[in-house]
Design a protein around this motif. Structure first.
Motif, PDB file in Angstrom:
ATOM      1  N   ARG A  56      31.336  37.994  48.955  1.00 40.32           N
ATOM      2  CA  ARG A  56      32.469  38.724  47.997  1.00 40.32           C
ATOM      3  C   ARG A  56      32.041  38.651  46.788  1.00 40.32           C
ATOM      4  O   ARG A  56      31.904  39.837  45.759  1.00 40.32           O
ATOM      5  N   THR A  57      31.569  37.619  46.095  1.00 43.38           N
ATOM      6  CA  THR A  57      31.033  37.373  44.559  1.00 43.38           C
ATOM      7  C   THR A  57      29.682  38.399  44.707  1.00 43.38           C
ATOM      8  O   THR A  57      29.789  38.832  43.429  1.00 43.38           O
ATOM      9  N   SER A  58      28.884  38.418  45.400  1.00 43.19           N
ATOM     10  CA  SER A  58      27.947  39.349  45.482  1.00 43.19           C
ATOM     11  C   SER A  58      28.231  40.713  45.159  1.00 43.19           C
ATOM     12  O   SER A  58      27.346  41.441  44.603  1.00 43.19           O
ATOM     13  N   ASP A  59      29.258  41.238  45.529  1.00 45.28           N
ATOM     14  CA  ASP A  59      29.601  42.511  45.143  1.00 45.28           C
ATOM     15  C   ASP A  59      29.807  42.757  43.481  1.00 45.28           C
ATOM     16  O   ASP A  59      29.691  43.877  43.271  1.00 45.28           O
ATOM     17  N   LEU A  60      29.790  41.598  42.833  1.00 44.91           N
ATOM     18  CA  LEU A  60      29.771  41.926  41.208  1.00 44.91           C
ATOM     19  C   LEU A  60      28.751  42.432  40.935  1.00 44.91           C
ATOM     20  O   LEU A  60      28.915  43.256  39.963  1.00 44.91           O
ATOM     21  N   TYR A  61      27.721  42.344  41.514  1.00 42.83           N
ATOM     22  CA  TYR A  61      26.196  42.731  41.089  1.00 42.83           C
ATOM     23  C   TYR A  61      25.670  43.783  41.964  1.00 42.83           C
ATOM     24  O   TYR A  61      24.583  44.285  41.653  1.00 42.83           O
ATOM     25  N   ASP A  62      26.370  44.370  43.056  1.00 47.81           N
ATOM     26  CA  ASP A  62      25.921  45.198  43.999  1.00 47.81           C
ATOM     27  C   ASP A  62      26.317  46.751  43.044  1.00 47.81           C
ATOM     28  O   ASP A  62      27.414  47.013  42.781  1.00 47.81           O
ATOM     29  N   PRO A  63      25.266  47.565  43.097  1.00 44.86           N
ATOM     30  CA  PRO A  63      25.634  49.001  42.293  1.00 44.86           C
ATOM     31  C   PRO A  63      26.309  49.763  43.123  1.00 44.86           C
ATOM     32  O   PRO A  63      26.858  50.516  42.540  1.00 44.86           O
ATOM     33  N   ASP A  64      26.630  49.491  44.659  1.00 45.49           N
ATOM     34  CA  ASP A  64      27.246  50.284  45.356  1.00 45.49           C
ATOM     35  C   ASP A  64      28.772  49.864  45.317  1.00 45.49           C
ATOM     36  O   ASP A  64      29.573  50.560  45.978  1.00 45.49           O
ATOM     37  N   GLU A  65      29.110  48.751  45.019  1.00 46.74           N
ATOM     38  CA  GLU A  65      30.440  48.381  44.827  1.00 46.74           C
ATOM     39  C   GLU A  65      31.236  48.351  43.370  1.00 46.74           C
ATOM     40  O   GLU A  65      30.662  48.104  42.410  1.00 46.74           O
ATOM     41  N   GLU A  66      32.431  48.543  43.649  1.00 52.28           N
ATOM     42  CA  GLU A  66      33.398  48.862  42.172  1.00 52.28           C
ATOM     43  C   GLU A  66      34.030  47.675  42.362  1.00 52.28           C
ATOM     44  O   GLU A  66      35.286  47.923  43.128  1.00 52.28           O
ATOM     45  N   THR A  67      34.149  46.677  41.742  1.00 49.63           N
ATOM     46  CA  THR A  67      34.919  45.599  41.977  1.00 49.63           C
ATOM     47  C   THR A  67      34.929  44.664  40.578  1.00 49.63           C
ATOM     48  O   THR A  67      34.095  44.889  39.685  1.00 49.63           O
ATOM     49  N   THR A  68      35.954  44.069  40.235  1.00 45.27           N
ATOM     50  CA  THR A  68      36.091  43.202  39.137  1.00 45.27           C
ATOM     51  C   THR A  68      36.279  41.697  39.556  1.00 45.27           C
ATOM     52  O   THR A  68      36.519  41.310  40.809  1.00 45.27           O
ATOM     53  N   PRO A  69      35.949  40.653  38.620  1.00 45.22           N
ATOM     54  CA  PRO A  69      36.193  39.353  38.759  1.00 45.22           C
ATOM     55  C   PRO A  69      37.803  39.064  39.511  1.00 45.22           C
ATOM     56  O   PRO A  69      38.163  38.227  40.058  1.00 45.22           O
ATOM     57  N   GLU A  70      38.655  39.715  38.845  1.00 39.06           N
ATOM     58  CA  GLU A  70      40.172  39.497  39.113  1.00 39.06           C
ATOM     59  C   GLU A  70      40.117  39.948  40.458  1.00 39.06           C
ATOM     60  O   GLU A  70      41.131  39.155  41.280  1.00 39.06           O
TER      61      GLU A  70
END
Length: 90
Positions: A56-70
């Protein structure tokens, strides 16, 4: 946050920090985090939890994912709560 772990910006300007994305896309970091997640995933619930958190943390750096630390913090809390309750079944 700076490389030395301090939250202060080096020039004292918060405007510059707001203009730059804090978590820029980084496919190499995504791959590294997901590789570690695959390595630690095991049969225990703890290893599965850790793998899920890393993934899930890796999603922060995935250009295909839109997520926030929150959003990730909320998701991690959910993962831990589900495990504490003994699973998704109620």
């Amino acid at each position: 946050m700076t490389a030395d772990g301090n939250a202060d910006s080096t020039d004292g300007s918060d405007a510059d920090a707001a203009d730059d994305p804090e978590f820029e896309p980084d496919p190499e970091r995504v791959a590294a985090l997901r590789d570690v997640a695959d390595d630690v995933r095991g049969e225990t619930s703890e290893s599965k939890q850790l793998a899920n958190i890393l993934y899930r943390t890796s999603d922060l750096y995935d250009p295909d994912e839109e997520t926030t630390p929150e959003e990730i913090v909320r998701n991690v809390k959910f993962i831990l709560e589900v495990t504490e309750r003994g699973g998704l079944g109620r």
